[in-house]
Scaffold this active site. Structure first.
Site, PDB file in Angstrom:
ATOM      1  N   TYR A 167      15.313  -7.324  14.518  1.00 37.59           N
ATOM      2  CA  TYR A 167      15.671  -7.326  12.575  1.00 37.59           C
ATOM      3  C   TYR A 167      16.578  -8.000  11.772  1.00 37.59           C
ATOM      4  O   TYR A 167      16.255  -8.515  10.745  1.00 37.59           O
ATOM      5  CB  TYR A 167      15.641  -5.542  12.023  1.00 37.59           C
ATOM      6  CG  TYR A 167      15.306  -5.599  10.736  1.00 37.59           C
ATOM      7  CD1 TYR A 167      13.682  -5.164  10.040  1.00 37.59           C
ATOM      8  CD2 TYR A 167      16.581  -4.790  10.304  1.00 37.59           C
ATOM      9  CE1 TYR A 167      13.463  -4.819   9.429  1.00 37.59           C
ATOM     10  CE2 TYR A 167      16.103  -4.901   8.792  1.00 37.59           C
ATOM     11  CZ  TYR A 167      14.610  -4.121   8.675  1.00 37.59           C
ATOM     12  OH  TYR A 167      14.338  -3.736   7.197  1.00 37.59           O
ATOM     13  N   SER A 169       0.928  -1.350   0.137  1.00 36.22           N
ATOM     14  CA  SER A 169      -0.333  -0.275   0.809  1.00 36.22           C
ATOM     15  C   SER A 169       1.089   1.116  -0.085  1.00 36.22           C
ATOM     16  O   SER A 169       0.304   2.614  -0.400  1.00 36.22           O
ATOM     17  CB  SER A 169      -0.902  -0.120   1.397  1.00 36.22           C
ATOM     18  OG  SER A 169      -0.133  -0.084   2.646  1.00 36.22           O
ATOM     19  N   ARG A 170       1.737   0.985   0.258  1.00 38.98           N
ATOM     20  CA  ARG A 170       3.396   1.916   0.667  1.00 38.98           C
ATOM     21  C   ARG A 170       4.569   2.042   0.598  1.00 38.98           C
ATOM     22  O   ARG A 170       4.748   0.917   0.703  1.00 38.98           O
ATOM     23  CB  ARG A 170       2.748   3.207   1.781  1.00 38.98           C
ATOM     24  CG  ARG A 170       2.791   2.320   3.433  1.00 38.98           C
ATOM     25  CD  ARG A 170       2.126   3.672   4.166  1.00 38.98           C
ATOM     26  NE  ARG A 170       2.537   2.672   5.575  1.00 38.98           N
ATOM     27  CZ  ARG A 170       3.389   2.960   6.347  1.00 38.98           C
ATOM     28  NH1 ARG A 170       4.622   3.736   6.317  1.00 38.98           N
ATOM     29  NH2 ARG A 170       3.374   1.950   7.480  1.00 38.98           N
ATOM     30  N   SER A 210      17.876  -7.373   3.584  1.00 38.37           N
ATOM     31  CA  SER A 210      18.427  -5.595   4.143  1.00 38.37           C
ATOM     32  C   SER A 210      19.460  -6.383   4.168  1.00 38.37           C
ATOM     33  O   SER A 210      20.150  -6.913   4.857  1.00 38.37           O
ATOM     34  CB  SER A 210      17.626  -4.814   5.501  1.00 38.37           C
ATOM     35  OG  SER A 210      18.587  -4.616   6.088  1.00 38.37           O
TER      36      SER A 210
HETATM   37  P1  NAP Z   1       7.282   1.207   4.843  1.00 38.44           P
HETATM   38  O1  NAP Z   1       7.514   2.066   4.434  1.00 38.44           O
HETATM   39  O2  NAP Z   1       6.947   0.831   6.538  1.00 38.44           O
HETATM   40  O3  NAP Z   1       6.514  -0.311   4.747  1.00 38.44           O
HETATM   41  C1  NAP Z   1       6.399  -1.384   4.952  1.00 38.44           C
HETATM   42  C2  NAP Z   1       4.784  -1.599   4.491  1.00 38.44           C
HETATM   43  O4  NAP Z   1       4.435  -3.612   4.916  1.00 38.44           O
HETATM   44  C3  NAP Z   1       2.887  -1.228   4.443  1.00 38.44           C
HETATM   45  O5  NAP Z   1       2.120  -0.977   4.245  1.00 38.44           O
HETATM   46  C4  NAP Z   1       2.708  -1.607   6.214  1.00 38.44           C
HETATM   47  O6  NAP Z   1       1.904  -1.863   6.292  1.00 38.44           O
HETATM   48  C5  NAP Z   1       3.028  -3.063   5.750  1.00 38.44           C
HETATM   49  N1  NAP Z   1       2.921  -4.823   6.508  1.00 38.44           N
HETATM   50  C6  NAP Z   1       3.153  -4.159   7.659  1.00 38.44           C
HETATM   51  N2  NAP Z   1       2.875  -5.195   8.704  1.00 38.44           N
HETATM   52  C7  NAP Z   1       2.776  -6.496   7.468  1.00 38.44           C
HETATM   53  C8  NAP Z   1       2.045  -7.539   8.032  1.00 38.44           C
HETATM   54  N3  NAP Z   1       2.122  -7.796   8.653  1.00 38.44           N
HETATM   55  N4  NAP Z   1       1.312  -7.745   6.879  1.00 38.44           N
HETATM   56  C9  NAP Z   1       1.284  -6.993   5.756  1.00 38.44           C
HETATM   57  N5  NAP Z   1       1.483  -6.161   5.125  1.00 38.44           N
HETATM   58  C10 NAP Z   1       2.178  -5.614   6.818  1.00 38.44           C
HETATM   59  O7  NAP Z   1       8.428  -0.341   4.584  1.00 38.44           O
HETATM   60  P2  NAP Z   1       9.186   0.211   3.911  1.00 38.44           P
HETATM   61  O8  NAP Z   1      10.385   1.082   4.265  1.00 38.44           O
HETATM   62  O9  NAP Z   1       8.827   0.302   2.147  1.00 38.44           O
HETATM   63  O10 NAP Z   1       9.993  -1.249   3.605  1.00 38.44           O
HETATM   64  C11 NAP Z   1       9.193  -2.560   2.732  1.00 38.44           C
HETATM   65  C12 NAP Z   1      10.741  -3.686   3.157  1.00 38.44           C
HETATM   66  O11 NAP Z   1      12.070  -3.113   3.213  1.00 38.44           O
HETATM   67  C13 NAP Z   1      10.134  -3.959   4.519  1.00 38.44           C
HETATM   68  O12 NAP Z   1      10.172  -5.451   4.624  1.00 38.44           O
HETATM   69  C14 NAP Z   1      11.667  -3.540   5.445  1.00 38.44           C
HETATM   70  O13 NAP Z   1      12.274  -3.934   6.255  1.00 38.44           O
HETATM   71  C15 NAP Z   1      12.229  -3.360   4.043  1.00 38.44           C
HETATM   72  N6  NAP Z   1      13.753  -2.662   3.751  1.00 38.44           N
HETATM   73  C16 NAP Z   1      14.015  -1.316   4.335  1.00 38.44           C
HETATM   74  C17 NAP Z   1      14.845  -1.017   4.132  1.00 38.44           C
HETATM   75  C18 NAP Z   1      14.480   0.904   3.996  1.00 38.44           C
HETATM   76  O14 NAP Z   1      15.715   1.685   4.526  1.00 38.44           O
HETATM   77  N7  NAP Z   1      13.658   1.604   4.359  1.00 38.44           N
HETATM   78  C19 NAP Z   1      15.912  -1.219   3.898  1.00 38.44           C
HETATM   79  C20 NAP Z   1      16.224  -2.356   4.034  1.00 38.44           C
HETATM   80  C21 NAP Z   1      14.914  -2.904   3.877  1.00 38.44           C
HETATM   81  P3  NAP Z   1       0.977  -0.461   7.415  1.00 38.44           P
HETATM   82  O15 NAP Z   1       0.787   1.332   6.518  1.00 38.44           O
HETATM   83  O16 NAP Z   1      -0.231  -1.148   7.956  1.00 38.44           O
HETATM   84  O17 NAP Z   1       1.995  -0.699   8.386  1.00 38.44           O
END
Ligand code: NAP
Length: 249
Positions: free
Chosen positions: A157, A16-17, A144
């Protein structure tokens, strides 16, 4: 780079985001129909669905907590019925509960493992037979760089993301003979809501540690994922591609 995903269905969790939404829209721009699985509100999920539909493909939103084994099975079965099959699975949903171990509770540890690692397992488990029978498919898991290097304050994490690498390589070996590739991306510091929550001091420390001296964008991650989902990546499996501006090299 453009790909031909016309006629293919992609399931993207946490779409969703953030990175998940950008992955979903990138696959959609290249023709894929999209099943958005997320725990977000109905309003946000339907808004994401509408934005994807504007790209001229079919999209549906399914409220689904990927850490719930039974619910994720029910939703996978519904997606297969609604779309006629699944060709691409992107396990992107993830959460953080960052604390030094001295302050990290059992609940903080369990919740992160349950969403990030068990959620990835659940989705693979429920699509496994479908992919096996199809003798084709793409699974991309979002790990990650801290799953490769560790990070103070992220024992839960980092463990979950290291686990995702282990699952990726194991399932890649299991499904290689069936024409299904299983890979992971390991993003570094990507500018989303997740990292926006960090203090300015931590953001500055991250940026200084990155050889390219800047954070990445969700599109940088989506580009690597789209490649791994494409026909062009047919001979790549069990791989982990860092998308981190050189942070973990
Ligand atoms: P984000 O902006 O927090 O988005 C995460 C999304 O996952 C949100 O839509 C969230 O829903 C949803 N979600 C959370 N728990 C869930 C569940 N139990 N079942 C289904 N959906 C769920 O995170 P992001 O930064 O885009 O990260 C996406 C992925 O990349 C994650 O796996 C994260 O660990 C990984 N990652 C991110 C970074 C970074 O720097 N951003 C770096 C390394 C890895 P809600 O909106 O309702 O919370």
């Amino acid at each position: 780079m453009s790909y031909d995903f016309k006629g293919k269905t992609a399931v993207v969790t946490g779409a969703s985001r953030g990175i998940g939404f950008t992955v979903a829209s990138t696959l959609a721009k290249n023709g894929a129909d999209i099943a958005i699985l997320d725990v977000c509100s109905e309003e946000l999920g339907l808004a994401a669905k509408a934005q994807i539909e504007e790209l001229g493909v079919k999209a549906e939103f399914y409220s689904c907590d990927v850490s719930d084994f039974e619910k994720s099975k029910e939703i996978v079965d519904r997606v297969i019925e609604d779309f006629g099959g699944i060709d691409i699975l992107v396990n992107n949903a993830g959460i953080v509960r960052d604390k030094l171990v001295i302050k990290l509770s059992e609940a903080d540890f369990d919740s992160v493992i349950n969403v990030n690692l068990k959620g990835t397992f659940n989705m693979i488990k429920h699509t496994y037979t479908h992919f096996m029978k199809k003798r084709a498919g793409r699974i991309v898991n979002v790990s990650s760089v801290v799953g490769l290097t560790g990070n103070a304050g992220q024992a839960n994490y980092s463990a979950s993301k290291a686990g995702v690498v282990g699952v990726t390589k194991s399932v890649a070996k299991e499904l290689a003979g069936r024409g299904v590739t299983v890979n992971a991306v390991a993003p570094g510091y990507i500018m989303t809501d997740m990292t926006n929550a960090l203090s300015d001091k931590v953001k500055e420390q991250f940026t200084q540690a990155i050889p390219m001296r800047k954070g990445g964008t969700p599109q940088d991650v989506a580009n690597a994922i789209a490649f791994l989902c494409s026909d062009e990546a047919a001979y790549i499996t069990g791989e982990v591609i860092r998308v981190d501006g050189g942070l973990a090299m």
